[in-house]
Design an enzyme around this catalytic site. Structure first.
Site, PDB file in Angstrom:
ATOM      1  N   ASN A  13       1.085  -1.227   0.321  1.00 24.87           N
ATOM      2  CA  ASN A  13      -0.058  -0.317  -0.212  1.00 24.87           C
ATOM      3  C   ASN A  13       0.966   1.112   0.271  1.00 24.87           C
ATOM      4  OD1 ASN A  13      -2.067   2.513  -0.071  1.00 24.87           O
ATOM      5  ND2 ASN A  13      -2.606   0.934   2.556  1.00 24.87           N
TER       6      ASN A  13
ATOM      7  N   ARG B  99      -2.409  -1.705  -3.581  1.00 24.55           N
ATOM      8  CA  ARG B  99      -3.614  -1.541  -3.625  1.00 24.55           C
ATOM      9  C   ARG B  99      -3.464  -0.392  -4.722  1.00 24.55           C
ATOM     10  NH1 ARG B  99      -4.974   2.754   0.837  1.00 24.55           N
ATOM     11  NH2 ARG B  99      -7.282   3.217   0.626  1.00 24.55           N
TER      12      ARG B  99
ATOM     13  N   HIS C  80     -12.537   1.801   0.051  1.00 30.47           N
ATOM     14  CA  HIS C  80     -12.866   1.039   1.329  1.00 30.47           C
ATOM     15  C   HIS C  80     -13.050  -0.755   0.640  1.00 30.47           C
ATOM     16  CE1 HIS C  80     -12.911   4.014   4.453  1.00 30.47           C
ATOM     17  NE2 HIS C  80     -11.691   3.905   3.879  1.00 30.47           N
TER      18      HIS C  80
ATOM     19  N   ARG D 107     -12.362  14.244   8.192  1.00 28.13           N
ATOM     20  CA  ARG D 107     -13.445  14.785   7.204  1.00 28.13           C
ATOM     21  C   ARG D 107     -14.904  15.211   7.521  1.00 28.13           C
ATOM     22  NH1 ARG D 107     -11.608   9.819   3.847  1.00 28.13           N
ATOM     23  NH2 ARG D 107      -9.078   9.831   3.370  1.00 28.13           N
TER      24      ARG D 107
ATOM     25  N   GLU E 253      -7.339  -5.988   4.680  1.00 31.14           N
ATOM     26  CA  GLU E 253      -7.244  -5.512   3.579  1.00 31.14           C
ATOM     27  C   GLU E 253      -5.842  -6.181   3.052  1.00 31.14           C
ATOM     28  OE1 GLU E 253      -8.827  -1.378   5.189  1.00 31.14           O
ATOM     29  OE2 GLU E 253      -9.070  -1.221   2.945  1.00 31.14           O
TER      30      GLU E 253
END
Ligand code: AMP
Length: 398
Positions: free
Chosen positions: A8, A89, A178, A239, A384
């Site tokens: 990643n 990723r 995601h 956020r 993940e």
């Protein structure tokens, strides 16, 4: 047995896990933070031993070189040639990729072109790919997209009510993020229910520093809370999530900030941090909420309220919800967040929640509802990196 690296690569960080098939044992797990700085932080964990150093890592080429040196030094592999597959990723696969793919020149060019939709992420993801491709001569590469699992949404769910030409010309629509986590958690939740994914409806709550929900019907996403970018949907660590879009031009005028500065506020200084003025870390908010700090209480209440609203709208679209699954840092570890959400939605969903158990467990796969609960509730820790490695193995046939 083959060795597969799951990667990643972000703009200033590189995270990786080295696996060995067929059991997907983790041989090494590492990260490099503050790429571009003289004092980058480099860590690698092998066999439970963590090695940490602060060194100069000025670019991604240096980051990849450092990671591979550490893998050779600390893990059990003798030559980098043993790494035969690398899974990357990739944040944005646009409408092109609904599955993970083996890289070809065309695939790489498509991902380059999609950078206009994810200007901060795709270029960084690709830099990781280019550097590992140069450094690992015997490996083949697979791209795993954050958007892919959400590509099953129908147009009525992914379109925005803007002029249709904006979709055609500028590709403005809901993509969702995601996806790797939503896919893993939805499938795993079906397993925990003892059912085929095709026979169940599940709401996945991926609540980390970034957060998104998805409604999964018969194994397919019908809606998700993130949109064209990861800024929309529920309230997050820093956020905003959804805010009336007309607030943006109003605030430009009122604050005198330029659009980039204001969008930075929306992305980095809002959410839990912005409302509480305490922290973007749910642990700090939980502690302050328990201590009775009014702004922390408001933050916690807003966080649960906004998530509950998405769960409610997904219940309507799904018709029946077999299970809600909590995952990612907050979903797995924050008992207060889970309790507040379930308190709001339990009546509508017929949930009989085990509050005592919820208060005790953290970070483990567990059912939190009682046997007579109509909708089941689970914690399903996401992984993940493992999904990326498994897709890599499956696609490369190694
Ligand atoms: P993630 O983005 O999935 O790594 O999740 C990161 C977030 O999980 C952090 O911002 C924390 O707020 C939250 N988190 C991690 N550990 C805990 C914990 N023990 N209790 C509450 N929240 C936690």
């Amino acid at each position: 047995m083959s060795k597969i690296l799951s990667v990643n690569a972000g703009s200033s960080s590189l995270k990786y896990q080295l696996y060995e098939t067929p059991e997907f044992d983790v041989l090494a797990s590492g990260q490099i933070e503050r790429i571009g700085k003289e004092d980058a932080i480099v860590t690698i964990t092998t066999n439970g031993d963590k090695h940490k150093k602060t060194v100069s890592v000025l670019d991604h080429q240096a980051a990849v070189a450092t990671a591979l040196e550490d893998i050779l030094k600390y893990s059990e592999i003798e030559s980098l040639d043993e790494i035969v597959g690398v899974g990357h990723r990739i944040v944005h696969g646009g409408e092109i990729f609904s599955e993970s793919v083996k890289t070809t020149d065309k695939v790489v060019q498509d991902v380059e072109d999609l950078s206009q939709l994810a200007p901060l992420h795709n270029p960084a993801n690709l830099t990781g790919y280019y550097e590992f491709k140069k450094a690992l001569k015997s490996a083949e590469h697979v791209f795993v997209f954050d958007t892919a699992f959400h590509q099953t949404m129908e147009a009525k769910a992914f379109m925005y009510p803007l002029p249709y030409s904006y979709y055609e010309k500028y590709h403005v629509r809901k993509y969702g993020m995601h996806g790797t986590s939503h896919k893993y958690v939805a499938n795993r939740t079906a397993e925990l229910l003892g059912k085929n994914p095709k026979d169940v409806n599940i709401i996945v709550c991926h609540l980390g520093n970034g957060a998104s929900l998805s409604a999964v019907k018969a194994g397919k996403v019908i809606d998700t809370s993130m949109g064209f970018t990861p800024l929309s949907g529920v309230m997050m660590g820093t956020r905003t999530g959804d805010v009336d879009p007309a607030v943006f031009p109003y605030l430009l005028e009122q604050t005198g900030l330029d659009p980039q500065e204001l969008i930075d506020v929306y992305n980095k200084e809002s959410g839990m941090l912005g409302v509480s003025d305490i922290s973007n870390d749910a642990r700090d908010i939980e502690e302050a909420t328990e201590a009775g700090v009014p702004r922390a209480i408001l933050t916690s209440e807003m966080y649960a309220y906004r998530i509950a609203n998405f769960i409610g709208s997904y219940l309507i679209q799904l018709g029946r919800v077999d299970a809600i699954a909590f995952t990612a840092g907050i979903g797995e570890y924050d008992k207060g967040v889970r309790r507040r959400i379930i308190e709001i939605v339990s009546e509508a969903l017929g949930i009989v929640f085990d509050y005592e158990l919820n208060a005790k467990v953290r970070g483990v796969e567990v059912e939190l509802s009682k046997p007579n609960s109509k909708t089941k509730v689970f914690i399903v820790p996401t992984d993940e990196e493992l999904v990326i490695a498994q897709d890599t193995q499956r696609i490369l046939g190694i």
